[in-house]
Design a protein around this motif. Structure first.
Motif, mmCIF file in Angstrom:
data_model
loop_
_atom_site.group_PDB
_atom_site.id
_atom_site.type_symbol
_atom_site.label_atom_id
_atom_site.label_comp_id
_atom_site.label_asym_id
_atom_site.label_seq_id
_atom_site.Cartn_x
_atom_site.Cartn_y
_atom_site.Cartn_z
ATOM 1 N N GLY A 19 0.934 -0.954 0.123
ATOM 2 C CA GLY A 19 0.508 0.240 -0.399
ATOM 3 C C GLY A 19 0.437 0.989 -0.008
ATOM 4 O O GLY A 19 0.122 2.489 0.811
ATOM 5 N N GLN B 220 -7.335 5.693 -4.763
ATOM 6 C CA GLN B 220 -8.464 5.603 -4.399
ATOM 7 C C GLN B 220 -9.012 4.504 -2.800
ATOM 8 O O GLN B 220 -9.407 5.077 -2.470
ATOM 9 N N LEU B 221 -8.161 3.726 -3.000
ATOM 10 C CA LEU B 221 -8.467 2.461 -1.775
ATOM 11 C C LEU B 221 -7.431 3.018 -1.086
ATOM 12 O O LEU B 221 -7.628 2.694 -0.245
ATOM 13 N N ARG B 222 -6.290 3.429 -1.743
ATOM 14 C CA ARG B 222 -5.673 4.332 -0.459
ATOM 15 C C ARG B 222 -5.581 4.774 0.404
ATOM 16 O O ARG B 222 -6.120 5.522 1.623
ATOM 17 N N SER B 223 -6.900 5.856 -0.378
ATOM 18 C CA SER B 223 -7.167 7.514 0.345
ATOM 19 C C SER B 223 -8.699 6.135 1.011
ATOM 20 O O SER B 223 -8.064 7.184 2.740
ATOM 21 N N GLU B 224 -9.068 5.628 0.835
ATOM 22 C CA GLU B 224 -10.338 5.477 2.385
ATOM 23 C C GLU B 224 -9.947 4.434 3.252
ATOM 24 O O GLU B 224 -10.469 4.153 4.103
ATOM 25 N N LYS B 225 -8.761 4.050 3.463
ATOM 26 C CA LYS B 225 -7.370 3.505 4.561
ATOM 27 C C LYS B 225 -7.194 4.227 5.001
ATOM 28 O O LYS B 225 -6.740 4.387 6.259
ATOM 29 N N GLY B 226 -7.077 5.522 4.597
ATOM 30 C CA GLY B 226 -6.447 6.631 5.581
ATOM 31 C C GLY B 226 -4.873 6.226 4.980
ATOM 32 O O GLY B 226 -3.988 7.147 6.228
ATOM 33 N N GLY B 227 -4.973 5.914 4.170
ATOM 34 C CA GLY B 227 -2.904 5.489 3.646
ATOM 35 C C GLY B 227 -2.486 6.215 2.302
ATOM 36 O O GLY B 227 -0.891 6.585 2.215
ATOM 37 N N TYR C 298 -6.854 2.214 -6.924
ATOM 38 C CA TYR C 298 -5.448 1.741 -6.065
ATOM 39 C C TYR C 298 -5.202 3.475 -5.293
ATOM 40 O O TYR C 298 -5.293 3.300 -3.890
#
Length: 78
Positions: free
Chosen positions: A26, A67-74, A65
């Protein structure tokens, strides 16, 4: 790939593989650049260039990718 293959294409392929490994953890492009510089002696400009080319070739994947990092706070604030 032959043993001792030092071709530019081989090197770029290796960097691509390392970027893909970073992505499984990530990492952002900046985190990947730092990690590959420290652990694999890959110049940050090389990592950045390969990453950006991969983004061009796989825009939908990288959009998802990010978007998923953003959703997970990454996503780190720069």
């Amino acid at each position: 790939m032959a043993l001792g293959d030092d071709s530019p294409a081989s090197y770029i392929h290796m960097v691509q593989h390392l970027i893909e490994r970073c992505m499984t953890f990530g990492m952002s492009m900046e985190e990947c650049m730092e990690t590959l510089s420290k652990r694999a002696d890959v110049q940050p400009v090389v990592t950045s260039t390969v990453w950006k080319e991969l983004e061009k070739e796989n825009k939908e994947f990288f959009d998802k990718y990010k978007q998923l990092r953003s959703e997970k706070g990454g996503v780190s604030s720069s």
